[in-house]
Write a protein that holds these residues in place. Structure first.
Motif, PDB file in Angstrom:
ATOM      1  N   HIS A 133     -12.611 -42.056  27.150  1.00 37.49           N
ATOM      2  CA  HIS A 133     -11.222 -42.065  27.620  1.00 37.49           C
ATOM      3  C   HIS A 133     -11.121 -42.614  29.036  1.00 37.49           C
ATOM      4  N   TYR A 134     -12.068 -42.226  29.914  1.00 39.24           N
ATOM      5  CA  TYR A 134     -12.049 -42.741  31.284  1.00 39.24           C
ATOM      6  C   TYR A 134     -12.227 -44.263  31.288  1.00 39.24           C
ATOM      7  N   ALA A 135     -13.092 -44.743  30.392  1.00 37.05           N
ATOM      8  CA  ALA A 135     -13.342 -46.190  30.315  1.00 37.05           C
ATOM      9  C   ALA A 135     -12.057 -46.938  29.963  1.00 37.05           C
ATOM     10  N   GLU A 136     -11.211 -46.361  29.121  1.00 41.22           N
ATOM     11  CA  GLU A 136      -9.935 -46.988  28.748  1.00 41.22           C
ATOM     12  C   GLU A 136      -8.979 -47.014  29.946  1.00 41.22           C
ATOM     13  N   ASP A 137      -9.081 -45.978  30.790  1.00 41.55           N
ATOM     14  CA  ASP A 137      -8.180 -45.868  31.941  1.00 41.55           C
ATOM     15  C   ASP A 137      -8.490 -46.940  32.983  1.00 41.55           C
ATOM     16  N   GLY A 138      -9.756 -47.128  33.319  1.00 39.04           N
ATOM     17  CA  GLY A 138     -10.191 -48.216  34.178  1.00 39.04           C
ATOM     18  C   GLY A 138      -9.928 -48.057  35.655  1.00 39.04           C
ATOM     19  N   SER A 181      -6.859 -40.062  33.405  1.00 43.87           N
ATOM     20  CA  SER A 181      -6.297 -39.662  32.119  1.00 43.87           C
ATOM     21  C   SER A 181      -6.331 -38.136  31.976  1.00 43.87           C
ATOM     22  N   PRO A 182      -5.199 -37.490  31.749  1.00 53.90           N
ATOM     23  CA  PRO A 182      -5.194 -36.032  31.552  1.00 53.90           C
ATOM     24  C   PRO A 182      -6.068 -35.610  30.366  1.00 53.90           C
ATOM     25  N   VAL A 183      -6.071 -36.423  29.311  1.00 58.44           N
ATOM     26  CA  VAL A 183      -6.908 -36.111  28.144  1.00 58.44           C
ATOM     27  C   VAL A 183      -8.373 -36.156  28.542  1.00 58.44           C
ATOM     28  N   ALA A 184      -8.776 -37.205  29.283  1.00 60.15           N
ATOM     29  CA  ALA A 184     -10.171 -37.339  29.727  1.00 60.15           C
ATOM     30  C   ALA A 184     -10.561 -36.191  30.644  1.00 60.15           C
ATOM     31  N   ASP A 185      -9.629 -35.819  31.550  1.00 54.76           N
ATOM     32  CA  ASP A 185      -9.917 -34.713  32.470  1.00 54.76           C
ATOM     33  C   ASP A 185     -10.130 -33.412  31.705  1.00 54.76           C
ATOM     34  N   SER A 186      -9.334 -33.198  30.672  1.00 54.51           N
ATOM     35  CA  SER A 186      -9.464 -31.990  29.854  1.00 54.51           C
ATOM     36  C   SER A 186     -10.804 -31.973  29.118  1.00 54.51           C
ATOM     37  N   LEU A 187     -11.176 -33.111  28.569  1.00 53.18           N
ATOM     38  CA  LEU A 187     -12.467 -33.218  27.873  1.00 53.18           C
ATOM     39  C   LEU A 187     -13.628 -32.994  28.836  1.00 53.18           C
ATOM     40  N   TYR A 188     -13.515 -33.562  30.029  1.00 59.84           N
ATOM     41  CA  TYR A 188     -14.569 -33.398  31.046  1.00 59.84           C
ATOM     42  C   TYR A 188     -14.693 -31.933  31.452  1.00 59.84           C
ATOM     43  N   ALA A 189     -13.565 -31.284  31.678  1.00 60.93           N
ATOM     44  CA  ALA A 189     -13.557 -29.888  32.141  1.00 60.93           C
ATOM     45  C   ALA A 189     -14.188 -28.945  31.122  1.00 60.93           C
ATOM     46  N   THR A 190     -14.086 -29.306  29.826  1.00 64.10           N
ATOM     47  CA  THR A 190     -14.646 -28.446  28.778  1.00 64.10           C
ATOM     48  C   THR A 190     -16.041 -28.891  28.337  1.00 64.10           C
ATOM     49  N   GLY A 191     -16.636 -29.831  29.079  1.00 65.35           N
ATOM     50  CA  GLY A 191     -18.010 -30.236  28.800  1.00 65.35           C
ATOM     51  C   GLY A 191     -18.166 -31.246  27.684  1.00 65.35           C
ATOM     52  N   ASN A 192     -17.066 -31.830  27.220  1.00 63.17           N
ATOM     53  CA  ASN A 192     -17.135 -32.829  26.149  1.00 63.17           C
ATOM     54  C   ASN A 192     -17.269 -34.210  26.810  1.00 63.17           C
ATOM     55  N   TYR A 193     -18.443 -34.441  27.393  1.00 68.70           N
ATOM     56  CA  TYR A 193     -18.612 -35.553  28.322  1.00 68.70           C
ATOM     57  C   TYR A 193     -18.552 -36.929  27.655  1.00 68.70           C
ATOM     58  N   ILE A 194     -19.137 -37.084  26.486  1.00 60.98           N
ATOM     59  CA  ILE A 194     -19.167 -38.395  25.847  1.00 60.98           C
ATOM     60  C   ILE A 194     -17.752 -38.871  25.512  1.00 60.98           C
TER      61      ILE A 194
END
Length: 379
Positions: free
Chosen positions: A41-46, A23-36
């Motif tokens: 979002h990653y869980a929704e992607d599966g 997920s591009p949204v999940a990747d963006s959140l991960y890259a900025t340290g917003n891990y939870i």
């Protein structure tokens, strides 16, 4: 050159294992340290790649238990995924599950024998498990694959320095310095390899280089000072021992060795001063303990023992007025002769009487009473 190309291709390979779309949204959140939020979002992607990112996110926030469980889940879906095995192995190593780490790194080195990082981390696992010889083999394997693998070269150099095998140590240390000539860890090992072999003239320039590189550490100045001392260069030795004392004014060895330098330099008074300072900083300060023991003895009405411990406390800190006042009051109880009692109170007045406080007033009053008692006894 071929080694570098091989490593580059390996990085591409193990990275491509998890290149499924995330997920591009999940990747963006991960890259900025917003891990939870990224985990949600990653869980929704599966996807498999998202599962790996969830493990990494848990690892990043320090929830190692969930990170391990997630890595294991990813591997249950694809047991050949090297990147997941590698990251899980490092996590096992971090959490001190060395048995599990060893199993994964052995598997990885069996599957892909030409990855220096796999061999290095297997070596780290063996080192933690105290399997020294096996660890050395793994570090050496890493160096065979990648002659510039600094962490493996460091571990090998460190081991042989510790064993005082100078030539073996320098074999690996010099390889590291050939590629990284200002690496402070390697320079430190080279200095110690010579120093531990009593080759002070050869060790000295490496300690000096460490200081020039900003390594202003107590042990470096101390060893550099000793190198100068062994070369009969007394002034630089004094300067460096004083540097040690600037960093730690309770370093007994530095005081003693500085005294030795002055002694060799025939400056006897200075030698005596610094050796006495060495004794002073080593002497334990037991005021608190003696006062506590005195209090216990006093609670048991053991006046003699309480007096003994207060006297010991006074020796520890002659400037503590309260301690000496307790000596006075206990001596007053213990001795029958008023003249002996008076000597204690007068000593208090001489030492602490300038303080216009309650204790000084009480001492003055008791001195008057004792003098009157002595006067009438004489009559």
């Amino acid at each position: 050159m071929r080694v570098i190309v091989r490593i580059f291709l390996m990085v591409i390979y193990i990275t491509s294992e998890a290149q499924a779309v995330t997920s591009p949204v999940a990747d963006s959140l991960y890259a900025t340290g917003n891990y939870i939020k990224a985990i949600n979002h990653y869980a929704e992607d599966g996807s498999k790649a998202s599962g790996l990112q969830i493990a990494r996110a848990y690892n990043a926030i320090g929830n190692y238990e969930k990170a391990i469980a997630q890595y294991q889940n990813v591997l249950s879906q694809d047991a050949t995924l090297q990147i997941a095995k590698f990251e899980l192995g490092k996590l096992y190593l971090k959490t001190k599950d060395f048995k599990s780490a060893e199993k994964l790194f052995v598997d990885l080195t069996n599957v892909t024998d030409d990855n220096a990082e796999y061999h290095f981390y297997l070596g780290e696992t063996f080192r933690e498990e105290k399997k020294t010889e096996r660890g050395l083999v793994s570090y050496k394997n890493a160096v065979v694959i990648d002659s510039t693998h600094l962490r493996s070269l460091f571990q090998l150099g460190k081991y042989y320095v510790g064993q005082r095998e100078k030539d073996s140590a320098l074999t690996f240390i010099d390889k590291g310095l050939h590629f990284y000539e200002s690496d402070v860890a390697m320079l430190n090992l080279k200095a110690l390899a010579y120093y531990n072999n009593d080759e002070y003239t050869k060790a000295r320039p490496y300690f000096e280089k460490l200081i020039a590189l900003g390594e202003h550490k107590e042990y470096i100045y101390e060893k550099l000072a000793y190198c100068y001392f062994k070369e009969w260069e007394f002034e630089p030795a004094k300067i460096n021992y004083r540097k040690v004392l600037e960093l730690n004014d309770e370093n007994a060895d530095a005081y003693f060795n500085l005294g030795q330098v002055f002694w060799k330099d025939r400056q006897i008074d200075s030698a005596q001063y610094y050796i006495k300072e060495s004794i002073a900083v080593q002497k334990p300060f037991l005021l608190r303990e003696y006062v506590a023991l005195a209090g216990i003895a006093r609670s048991k009405d053991d006046i003699k023992t309480a007096l003994k411990y207060y006297k010991l406390a006074h020796q520890e800190d002659p400037e503590d007025a309260l301690v000496y006042h307790n000596i006075c009051t206990l001596a007053d109880q213990y001795y029958k002769d008023p003249k002996i009692k008076l000597t204690y109170y007068e000593k208090y007045k001489e030492r602490f009487g300038h303080k216009n406080d309650y204790m000084s007033k009480m001492v003055g009053k008791r001195i008057s009473e004792l003098k009157e008692e002595i006067h009438y006894d004489v009559k």
